[in-house]
Design a protein around this motif. Sequence first.
Motif, PDB file in Angstrom:
ATOM      1  N   ALA A   1      54.723  26.686  40.439  1.00  0.00           N
ATOM      2  CA  ALA A   1      55.698  26.779  39.354  1.00  0.00           C
ATOM      3  C   ALA A   1      57.056  26.277  39.822  1.00  0.00           C
ATOM      4  O   ALA A   1      57.774  25.609  39.067  1.00  0.00           O
ATOM      5  N   GLY A   2      57.396  26.575  41.076  1.00  0.00           N
ATOM      6  CA  GLY A   2      58.648  26.074  41.635  1.00  0.00           C
ATOM      7  C   GLY A   2      58.662  24.577  41.829  1.00  0.00           C
ATOM      8  O   GLY A   2      59.724  23.975  41.995  1.00  0.00           O
ATOM      9  N   ARG A   3      57.496  23.959  41.773  1.00  0.00           N
ATOM     10  CA  ARG A   3      57.363  22.499  41.881  1.00  0.00           C
ATOM     11  C   ARG A   3      57.157  21.855  40.502  1.00  0.00           C
ATOM     12  O   ARG A   3      56.792  20.691  40.418  1.00  0.00           O
ATOM     13  N   GLY A   4      57.355  22.641  39.444  1.00  0.00           N
ATOM     14  CA  GLY A   4      57.243  22.111  38.094  1.00  0.00           C
ATOM     15  C   GLY A   4      55.829  22.013  37.562  1.00  0.00           C
ATOM     16  O   GLY A   4      55.564  21.277  36.607  1.00  0.00           O
ATOM     17  N   ILE A   5      54.896  22.757  38.163  1.00  0.00           N
ATOM     18  CA  ILE A   5      53.490  22.729  37.752  1.00  0.00           C
ATOM     19  C   ILE A   5      53.120  24.101  37.203  1.00  0.00           C
ATOM     20  O   ILE A   5      53.383  25.130  37.829  1.00  0.00           O
ATOM     21  N   ALA A   6      52.514  24.117  36.023  1.00  0.00           N
ATOM     22  CA  ALA A   6      52.098  25.383  35.420  1.00  0.00           C
ATOM     23  C   ALA A   6      50.825  25.900  36.081  1.00  0.00           C
ATOM     24  O   ALA A   6      50.051  25.136  36.662  1.00  0.00           O
ATOM     25  N   GLY A   7      50.609  27.199  35.977  1.00  0.00           N
ATOM     26  CA  GLY A   7      49.421  27.796  36.589  1.00  0.00           C
ATOM     27  C   GLY A   7      48.837  28.902  35.727  1.00  0.00           C
ATOM     28  O   GLY A   7      49.533  29.493  34.887  1.00  0.00           O
ATOM     29  N   ALA A   8      47.565  29.169  35.926  1.00  0.00           N
ATOM     30  CA  ALA A   8      46.889  30.253  35.213  1.00  0.00           C
ATOM     31  C   ALA A   8      45.885  30.898  36.158  1.00  0.00           C
ATOM     32  O   ALA A   8      45.179  30.209  36.897  1.00  0.00           O
ATOM     33  N   LEU A   9      45.843  32.211  36.124  1.00  0.00           N
ATOM     34  CA  LEU A   9      44.896  32.981  36.938  1.00  0.00           C
ATOM     35  C   LEU A   9      44.091  33.874  36.007  1.00  0.00           C
ATOM     36  O   LEU A   9      44.516  34.976  35.648  1.00  0.00           O
ATOM     37  N   PRO A  10      42.919  33.410  35.551  1.00  0.00           N
ATOM     38  CA  PRO A  10      42.105  34.232  34.647  1.00  0.00           C
ATOM     39  C   PRO A  10      41.371  35.340  35.393  1.00  0.00           C
ATOM     40  O   PRO A  10      40.895  35.139  36.515  1.00  0.00           O
ATOM     41  N   GLU A  11      41.293  36.493  34.784  1.00  0.00           N
ATOM     42  CA  GLU A  11      40.453  37.573  35.300  1.00  0.00           C
ATOM     43  C   GLU A  11      39.057  37.321  34.740  1.00  0.00           C
ATOM     44  O   GLU A  11      38.861  37.327  33.529  1.00  0.00           O
TER      45      GLU A  11
ATOM     46  N   SER B   1      38.801  43.656  35.460  1.00  0.00           N
ATOM     47  CA  SER B   1      37.910  43.579  34.302  1.00  0.00           C
ATOM     48  C   SER B   1      37.127  44.880  34.141  1.00  0.00           C
ATOM     49  O   SER B   1      36.735  45.519  35.119  1.00  0.00           O
ATOM     50  N   LEU B   2      36.881  45.258  32.888  1.00  0.00           N
ATOM     51  CA  LEU B   2      36.123  46.481  32.604  1.00  0.00           C
ATOM     52  C   LEU B   2      34.619  46.241  32.541  1.00  0.00           C
ATOM     53  O   LEU B   2      33.842  47.178  32.377  1.00  0.00           O
ATOM     54  N   VAL B   3      34.190  44.996  32.668  1.00  0.00           N
ATOM     55  CA  VAL B   3      32.765  44.673  32.633  1.00  0.00           C
ATOM     56  C   VAL B   3      32.116  45.120  33.951  1.00  0.00           C
ATOM     57  O   VAL B   3      32.594  44.751  35.026  1.00  0.00           O
ATOM     58  N   PRO B   4      31.042  45.912  33.918  1.00  0.00           N
ATOM     59  CA  PRO B   4      30.395  46.352  35.165  1.00  0.00           C
ATOM     60  C   PRO B   4      29.821  45.162  35.941  1.00  0.00           C
ATOM     61  O   PRO B   4      29.155  44.299  35.360  1.00  0.00           O
ATOM     62  N   THR B   5      30.073  45.117  37.219  1.00  0.00           N
ATOM     63  CA  THR B   5      29.586  44.008  38.039  1.00  0.00           C
ATOM     64  C   THR B   5      28.067  43.911  37.992  1.00  0.00           C
ATOM     65  O   THR B   5      27.505  42.808  37.945  1.00  0.00           O
ATOM     66  N   GLU B   6      27.393  45.055  37.959  1.00  0.00           N
ATOM     67  CA  GLU B   6      25.927  45.040  37.998  1.00  0.00           C
ATOM     68  C   GLU B   6      25.317  44.463  36.716  1.00  0.00           C
ATOM     69  O   GLU B   6      24.143  44.115  36.691  1.00  0.00           O
ATOM     70  N   ALA B   7      26.143  44.352  35.652  1.00  0.00           N
ATOM     71  CA  ALA B   7      25.642  43.804  34.390  1.00  0.00           C
ATOM     72  C   ALA B   7      25.846  42.292  34.289  1.00  0.00           C
ATOM     73  O   ALA B   7      25.380  41.667  33.341  1.00  0.00           O
ATOM     74  N   LEU B   8      26.512  41.716  35.254  1.00  0.00           N
ATOM     75  CA  LEU B   8      26.879  40.297  35.179  1.00  0.00           C
ATOM     76  C   LEU B   8      25.729  39.367  35.522  1.00  0.00           C
ATOM     77  O   LEU B   8      24.897  39.667  36.366  1.00  0.00           O
ATOM     78  N   ARG B   9      25.742  38.220  34.862  1.00  0.00           N
ATOM     79  CA  ARG B   9      24.894  37.104  35.253  1.00  0.00           C
ATOM     80  C   ARG B   9      25.808  35.939  35.610  1.00  0.00           C
ATOM     81  O   ARG B   9      26.941  35.850  35.134  1.00  0.00           O
TER      82      ARG B   9
END
Length: 211
Positions: A50-60, A67-75
């Motif tokens: 961001a300090g270099r003029g580049i936008a960023g995103a960090l999705p959960e 995240s509230l999704v149980p890890t054991e339920a994930l595929r």
Amino acid sequence: MIDAYDWAGGREAMLRFGPARAPVVMLLLPLFEEHNRTRAFGVGVLRALAGRGIAGALPELPGQGESLVPTEALRLADLRTAAAAAAAKLGQPFVASIRSAALLDAEVVVAARWRLTPQPGIDLVRELQRLRAQGDGATIAGNALSEMQLAELSETDVAPGRIVRLQSDPAPADRHLAGTPLWRRTEPGNDGSFVELVADDIAEWIATCGG
């Protein structure tokens, strides 16, 4: 800024950084315990960009972090679908991934891919099985992963992209940087000089890609 994105399984949070009208880097953190160990580093890199003029995103992603999704339920398909949905909200971002996160962006429409020490699925599963054997024999660093989940991961490889590794890593790469393998630490940590080196490399890469 705290944002969110919707995917087939619900809604997840997404942190946003930097200017609104600029090339966007979507950063994907590694899976499971390494996610927690590298989060501060990932946020540091996006702030530096961001300090270099580049936008960023960090999705959960579902089943990771807060995240509230149980890890054991994930595929694996869920993680890939969610990553693609997060990217779609951003347009067509540059995607940067750390370690096992490089397994998650195959369905993402990207401008280009950047990988820090990408970890093939078979290597990730070997490490997870070792951790399970060292622990209670059932969970892996507190995660209840099924044999089906492990099998899916073991059959998954990394899509091509720019590869950056640590100087101590002898594997082939487009560039080697001096830094700390934060994913190996027992507790979350950071490395300020490594953050700056990574941000410089990503910024140069985006400029080369025409971002």
